[in-house]
Design a protein around this motif. Structure first.
Motif, PDB file in Angstrom:
ATOM      1  N   GLU A 119      23.411 -42.427   1.628  1.00 28.03           N
ATOM      2  CA  GLU A 119      22.139 -41.929   1.586  1.00 28.03           C
ATOM      3  C   GLU A 119      21.425 -43.094   1.987  1.00 28.03           C
ATOM      4  O   GLU A 119      21.429 -43.697   0.423  1.00 28.03           O
ATOM      5  CB  GLU A 119      21.832 -40.963   0.787  1.00 28.03           C
ATOM      6  CG  GLU A 119      20.801 -39.971   0.934  1.00 28.03           C
ATOM      7  CD  GLU A 119      21.106 -38.714   2.128  1.00 28.03           C
ATOM      8  OE1 GLU A 119      22.313 -37.939   2.302  1.00 28.03           O
ATOM      9  OE2 GLU A 119      20.418 -38.868   2.875  1.00 28.03           O
ATOM     10  N   CYS A 126      18.609 -44.583  -0.583  1.00 27.60           N
ATOM     11  CA  CYS A 126      18.514 -43.623  -1.391  1.00 27.60           C
ATOM     12  C   CYS A 126      16.998 -43.977  -1.833  1.00 27.60           C
ATOM     13  O   CYS A 126      15.865 -44.200  -2.960  1.00 27.60           O
ATOM     14  CB  CYS A 126      18.954 -43.232  -2.460  1.00 27.60           C
ATOM     15  SG  CYS A 126      19.498 -44.988  -2.651  1.00 27.60           S
ATOM     16  N   MET A 152      24.282 -49.965  -4.649  1.00 27.11           N
ATOM     17  CA  MET A 152      24.848 -48.976  -5.025  1.00 27.11           C
ATOM     18  C   MET A 152      26.521 -49.521  -4.276  1.00 27.11           C
ATOM     19  O   MET A 152      26.961 -48.509  -4.248  1.00 27.11           O
ATOM     20  CB  MET A 152      24.917 -47.680  -4.387  1.00 27.11           C
ATOM     21  CG  MET A 152      23.476 -47.044  -5.104  1.00 27.11           C
ATOM     22  SD  MET A 152      22.591 -45.431  -5.243  1.00 27.11           S
ATOM     23  CE  MET A 152      23.707 -45.169  -5.824  1.00 27.11           C
ATOM     24  N   HIS A 211      21.942 -38.594  -3.106  1.00 37.68           N
ATOM     25  CA  HIS A 211      22.891 -39.569  -2.858  1.00 37.68           C
ATOM     26  C   HIS A 211      23.823 -39.638  -2.083  1.00 37.68           C
ATOM     27  O   HIS A 211      23.925 -38.035  -1.652  1.00 37.68           O
ATOM     28  CB  HIS A 211      22.637 -40.554  -4.236  1.00 37.68           C
ATOM     29  CG  HIS A 211      22.305 -41.264  -4.720  1.00 37.68           C
ATOM     30  ND1 HIS A 211      21.943 -42.464  -5.260  1.00 37.68           N
ATOM     31  CD2 HIS A 211      21.387 -41.379  -6.089  1.00 37.68           C
ATOM     32  CE1 HIS A 211      20.914 -42.890  -5.432  1.00 37.68           C
ATOM     33  NE2 HIS A 211      20.617 -42.260  -6.534  1.00 37.68           N
ATOM     34  N   CYS A 241      26.828 -45.625  -1.026  1.00 45.30           N
ATOM     35  CA  CYS A 241      25.880 -44.887  -1.126  1.00 45.30           C
ATOM     36  C   CYS A 241      25.318 -44.270   0.754  1.00 45.30           C
ATOM     37  O   CYS A 241      24.691 -45.289   0.499  1.00 45.30           O
ATOM     38  CB  CYS A 241      25.109 -44.903  -1.823  1.00 45.30           C
ATOM     39  SG  CYS A 241      23.522 -43.149  -1.792  1.00 45.30           S
ATOM     40  N   HIS A 248      19.260 -49.072  -2.558  1.00 45.77           N
ATOM     41  CA  HIS A 248      20.326 -49.062  -2.073  1.00 45.77           C
ATOM     42  C   HIS A 248      21.234 -49.383  -2.092  1.00 45.77           C
ATOM     43  O   HIS A 248      22.693 -49.508  -2.211  1.00 45.77           O
ATOM     44  CB  HIS A 248      19.460 -48.263  -1.221  1.00 45.77           C
ATOM     45  CG  HIS A 248      20.492 -47.532   0.269  1.00 45.77           C
ATOM     46  ND1 HIS A 248      21.366 -46.483  -0.030  1.00 45.77           N
ATOM     47  CD2 HIS A 248      21.285 -47.657   1.051  1.00 45.77           C
ATOM     48  CE1 HIS A 248      22.186 -46.591   0.825  1.00 45.77           C
ATOM     49  NE2 HIS A 248      21.963 -47.203   1.496  1.00 45.77           N
TER      50      HIS A 248
HETATM   51 CU   LIG Z   1      21.870 -43.763  -3.493  1.00 46.28          CU
END
Ligand SMILES: [Cu+2]
Length: 273
Positions: A223, A225, A232, A186, A221, A229
């Motif tokens: 990234e 992920c 987040m 992340h 976040c 995602h």
């Molecule tokens: Cu993440």
């Protein structure tokens, strides 16, 4: 005729750039500027950004003027003029290798102080206090604080205080968070604070910042992920040191509430039950 048209066209790109650069800021169409980075280091990162922006803008304008000039000159050449081949010019190759390399080297060295200050623990401000451990997981941020009056321990303690997607820090002093992740990669990203750091499984990465203005800052976040995602979304809330401590006392009380209120705030909450 066509040659002249393209010459003017590319020159115009330079003129439009200069005009936009001159006018846009007063209309509010501009990159984040003064007073929009709410950390001490964030202001320096913005300065670096602007340095690079200036270099790129000057290069862009210069390139288009040169291109326009060459086209203008080329348009004047008559069919029966002798052609001049510049391909394979040793002097030109040397110049356009050395000049960009020099600029890149300058940027690389110039930003070193900020980078070192941001990333290397030995160069963090001396009085940086570790306020919390942030653990990324699929798909949320778990934040662990030491109990009020205690310092953060590497391993969870029975009286630790927890929140989810809600990072609280005192403003006006350098603080650090220890960034971890339980599963995939992340990345913590708080645009308003200019804080961005990957969370890597197996590593505990300290991230420091000093928030200059109290307030609530969005965090995401950065990234990609997994499917969650988008969930987040979190926040960093910076308040005065006293408010931060008081908040922690209150949350600690709520988390260990055993039916006997110990502070007025918890008593008020418990009253309705
Ligand atoms: Cu993440």
């Amino acid at each position: 005729m066509a040659g002249r048209f393209w010459a003017i066209f590319f020159m115009l790109a330079a003129v439009v750039t200069v005009a936009f650069t001159a006018i846009a800021p007063s209309y509010g169409y501009w990159f984040p500027g003064d007073g929009q980075a709410h950390t001490t280091l964030g202001k320096k990162i913005d300065d670096l950004f602007y340095l690079i922006l200036i270099i790129v803008t000057v290069t862009y304008i210069g390139t288009h003027i040169a291109l326009g000039y060459v086209l203008w000159r080329g348009a004047a050449i008559r069919q029966d003029d002798k052609v001049w081949f510049s391909h394979g010019s040793h002097a030109l190759e040397v110049i356009w290798t050395i000049v960009p390399s020099g600029i890149l080297l300058f940027i690389a060295l110039y930003q070193m102080d900020v980078w070192r200050n941001y990333r290397i623990k030995a160069y963090f401000p001396k009085n940086t206090a570790a306020v919390a451990e942030v653990t990324a997981r699929q798909f949320e941020w778990r934040i662990r604080y030491p109990a009020p009056g205690k310092t953060l321990q590497p391993r969870p303690q029975p009286d630790d205080v927890y929140t989810v997607n809600d990072i609280r820090v005192p403003a006006g002093q350098p603080v650090s968070i220890n960034l971890r992740t339980d599963d995939v990669q992340h990345a913590i990203f708080v645009p308003g604070l200019r804080v961005k750091q990957d969370a890597v499984p197996g590593l505990v990465i300290p991230v420091w910042f000093e928030v200059t203005d109290t307030g609530t800052y969005d965090m995401t976040c950065a990234e990609l992920c997994g499917w969650g995602h988008y969930k987040m979304k979190a926040q960093v809330v910076a308040s005065s040191a006293e408010e931060f401590e008081a908040w922690k006392v209150r949350v600690a009380e709520e988390q260990s509430y055993d039916g006997i209120p110990k502070t007025p705030a918890v008593a008020a909450n418990a009253g309705g039950e």
